[in-house]
Write a protein that holds these residues in place. Structure first.
Motif, PDB file in Angstrom:
ATOM      1  N   UNK A 108     -19.243 -45.745  50.300  1.00 51.70           N
ATOM      2  CA  UNK A 108     -18.604 -47.033  50.147  1.00 51.70           C
ATOM      3  C   UNK A 108     -17.560 -47.284  51.220  1.00 51.70           C
ATOM      4  N   UNK A 109     -16.786 -48.356  51.022  1.00 52.56           N
ATOM      5  CA  UNK A 109     -15.871 -48.844  52.054  1.00 52.56           C
ATOM      6  C   UNK A 109     -14.422 -48.423  51.833  1.00 52.56           C
ATOM      7  N   UNK A 110     -14.141 -47.517  50.887  1.00 56.24           N
ATOM      8  CA  UNK A 110     -12.752 -47.218  50.545  1.00 56.24           C
ATOM      9  C   UNK A 110     -11.959 -46.700  51.742  1.00 56.24           C
ATOM     10  N   UNK A 111     -12.553 -45.815  52.543  1.00 56.99           N
ATOM     11  CA  UNK A 111     -11.840 -45.278  53.700  1.00 56.99           C
ATOM     12  C   UNK A 111     -11.424 -46.365  54.666  1.00 56.99           C
ATOM     13  N   UNK A 112     -12.327 -47.315  54.921  1.00 57.65           N
ATOM     14  CA  UNK A 112     -12.002 -48.426  55.820  1.00 57.65           C
ATOM     15  C   UNK A 112     -10.942 -49.333  55.216  1.00 57.65           C
ATOM     16  N   UNK A 113     -11.029 -49.575  53.913  1.00 55.95           N
ATOM     17  CA  UNK A 113     -10.041 -50.436  53.250  1.00 55.95           C
ATOM     18  C   UNK A 113      -8.660 -49.791  53.242  1.00 55.95           C
ATOM     19  N   UNK A 164       2.930 -50.731  45.682  1.00 55.83           N
ATOM     20  CA  UNK A 164       3.537 -52.039  45.540  1.00 55.83           C
ATOM     21  C   UNK A 164       2.591 -53.133  46.043  1.00 55.83           C
ATOM     22  N   UNK A 165       2.406 -54.153  45.217  1.00 57.14           N
ATOM     23  CA  UNK A 165       1.545 -55.258  45.603  1.00 57.14           C
ATOM     24  C   UNK A 165       0.063 -54.973  45.462  1.00 57.14           C
ATOM     25  N   UNK A 166      -0.285 -53.798  45.004  1.00 57.88           N
ATOM     26  CA  UNK A 166      -1.693 -53.418  44.812  1.00 57.88           C
ATOM     27  C   UNK A 166      -2.555 -53.735  46.041  1.00 57.88           C
ATOM     28  N   UNK A 167      -2.231 -53.150  47.210  1.00 59.96           N
ATOM     29  CA  UNK A 167      -3.034 -53.422  48.404  1.00 59.96           C
ATOM     30  C   UNK A 167      -4.443 -52.839  48.330  1.00 59.96           C
ATOM     31  N   UNK A 168      -4.656 -51.889  47.424  1.00 57.75           N
ATOM     32  CA  UNK A 168      -5.978 -51.299  47.213  1.00 57.75           C
ATOM     33  C   UNK A 168      -6.312 -51.364  45.730  1.00 57.75           C
ATOM     34  N   UNK A 169      -7.505 -51.815  45.428  1.00 58.99           N
ATOM     35  CA  UNK A 169      -7.940 -51.882  44.034  1.00 58.99           C
ATOM     36  C   UNK A 169      -9.238 -51.100  43.862  1.00 58.99           C
ATOM     37  N   UNK A 170      -9.408 -50.564  42.692  1.00 56.69           N
ATOM     38  CA  UNK A 170     -10.596 -49.771  42.359  1.00 56.69           C
ATOM     39  C   UNK A 170     -11.187 -50.309  41.063  1.00 56.69           C
ATOM     40  N   UNK A 171     -12.480 -50.606  41.094  1.00 56.10           N
ATOM     41  CA  UNK A 171     -13.146 -51.205  39.941  1.00 56.10           C
ATOM     42  C   UNK A 171     -14.190 -50.239  39.408  1.00 56.10           C
ATOM     43  N   UNK A 172     -14.080 -49.893  38.134  1.00 58.92           N
ATOM     44  CA  UNK A 172     -15.076 -49.046  37.482  1.00 58.92           C
ATOM     45  C   UNK A 172     -16.157 -49.935  36.885  1.00 58.92           C
ATOM     46  N   UNK A 173     -17.413 -49.594  37.155  1.00 60.95           N
ATOM     47  CA  UNK A 173     -18.525 -50.426  36.710  1.00 60.95           C
ATOM     48  C   UNK A 173     -19.612 -49.553  36.080  1.00 60.95           C
ATOM     49  N   UNK A 174     -20.429 -50.191  35.264  1.00 62.53           N
ATOM     50  CA  UNK A 174     -21.556 -49.527  34.618  1.00 62.53           C
ATOM     51  C   UNK A 174     -22.825 -50.261  35.020  1.00 62.53           C
ATOM     52  N   UNK A 175     -23.860 -49.510  35.413  1.00 58.17           N
ATOM     53  CA  UNK A 175     -25.101 -50.130  35.867  1.00 58.17           C
ATOM     54  C   UNK A 175     -26.309 -49.618  35.114  1.00 58.17           C
ATOM     55  N   UNK A 176     -27.353 -50.474  35.030  1.00 62.19           N
ATOM     56  CA  UNK A 176     -28.607 -50.110  34.391  1.00 62.19           C
ATOM     57  C   UNK A 176     -29.714 -50.993  34.954  1.00 62.19           C
ATOM     58  N   UNK A 177     -30.958 -50.624  34.696  1.00 63.54           N
ATOM     59  CA  UNK A 177     -32.078 -51.430  35.157  1.00 63.54           C
ATOM     60  C   UNK A 177     -32.342 -52.545  34.143  1.00 63.54           C
ATOM     61  N   UNK A 178     -32.480 -53.794  34.602  1.00 67.03           N
ATOM     62  CA  UNK A 178     -32.618 -54.910  33.648  1.00 67.03           C
ATOM     63  C   UNK A 178     -33.897 -54.879  32.829  1.00 67.03           C
TER      64      UNK A 178
END
Length: 327
Positions: free
Chosen positions: A207-212, A264-278
């Motif tokens: 993912x892009x976390x290192x770049x962010x 401070x200011x939350x310059x980085x955010x992390x979102x936890x998600x759940x995935x499945x096949x529709x």
């Protein structure tokens, strides 16, 4: 001899490699054995499938006909097997009897499994750990997992090529893990610019976390001196030894002697998600699992009292379910 799918795989392998010898190596067979098998296939079909000479093997007109059919049948059979595996995971009923959950490291999956076990004590539950969203997504796509619980940076979503549905479990500000005697540890939040001279460590992943992170540091007026990636245990060791400070989620339970503080200011955010096949059985049970996942998230978040006090003023963060992508 009746023609079988394995025979079509042989024909495709020879055509793709342009050589019986190379095809034998690819299929893990001895070259004489593959030659004999090709001859039996050709006798069954009534003629040679390849013109063979020192330059290799090239399909005949009959070979091209067989290849055109094989290239339709083999992917179709693979698709059937994957669909059957996904359906079998739930036993064909609305209530699943088996849950196979893949997850990137984090405490939410442990609480999720605990809740699921309490509500469905007869269900078979298995977990698979990985650092990589791509690996878990491919396993869901292949029917080897029912769900993937992963994290993404900011507003990113996993690639649409996997064809999975993703829903948000919770959104967090990325925190800094540091010794409790660190000068910044006394504050409720930390200004990223005050950490310009630090070395950094974070968990491995794609993912892009290192770049962010690099972009956030640039906005704060500096370039990070060193950023290391490692497993969770080594990250903790390096922070405890004073070799670096860490980047972590607020749901992470800091060991004795360490604390986590939001930026401070939350310059980085992390979102936890759940995935499945529709199209899987897991899709019908997804609302139930999402409920367990969000409750598990709130449980783990509540352990971080400093973050819970801080987040009350951060209206753009916290739990919530929203569908991100669907095939």
């Amino acid at each position: 001899m009746n023609l079988e799918l394995r025979h079509l795989k042989v024909v495709c392998a020879i055509a793709e490699t342009g050589s019986v010898t190379k095809a034998a190596s690819q299929l893990g067979l001895a070259q004489p054995a593959l030659t004999a098998q090709l001859q039996r296939i050709e006798r069954t079909l009534g003629g040679p499938l390849f013109d063979r000479d020192r330059r290799g093997a090239r399909p005949t007109a009959l070979g091209e006909l067989v290849l055109s059919r094989a290239r339709v049948l083999l992917p179709a059979m693979k698709g059937l097997q994957d669909e059957a595996a996904r359906l079998a995971a739930g036993g064909g009923h609305d209530t699943m009897s088996r849950y196979r959950i893949g997850a990137i490291s984090g405490p939410v999956v442990a609480h999720l499994v605990h809740r699921l076990s309490a509500t469905q004590p007869e269900a078979q539950i298995s977990t698979h750990a990985s650092y990589y969203i791509s690996e878990l997504s491919n396993m869901v796509l292949a029917g080897k997992l029912d769900y993937a619980q992963v994290g993404v940076c900011g507003d990113a979503i996993p690639s649409a090529e996997y064809g999975l549905v993703w829903e948000t479990i919770g959104i967090d500000a990325v925190c800094v893990l540091m010794p409790e005697d660190h000068p910044q540890a006394k504050n409720m939040e930390v200004d990223l610019s005050d950490l310009a001279d630090e070395h950094w460590v974070a968990g491995a992943g794609d993912g892009c976390f290192g770049d962010c992170f690099a972009a956030a540091c640039a906005r704060a007026g500096f370039a990070p001196r060193r950023v290391l990636e490692s497993d969770v245990r080594n990250c903790i060791d390096m922070v405890e030894l004073g070799s670096a400070i860490g980047l972590c989620q607020p749901t992470f339970r800091a060991p004795a002697g360490l604390v986590s503080r939001p930026l401070m200011g939350a310059p980085l955010r992390w979102r936890m998600i759940l995935g499945w096949h529709p199209d899987s059985q897991a899709a019908r049970s997804a609302p139930i699992l999402m409920g367990h996942a969000q409750e598990a998230y709130q449980e783990t978040l509540a352990r971080n009292e400093n973050y819970m006090e801080w987040i009350r003023t951060q209206t753009h963060l916290g739990g919530g379910s929203s569908q991100l992508a669907a095939a």
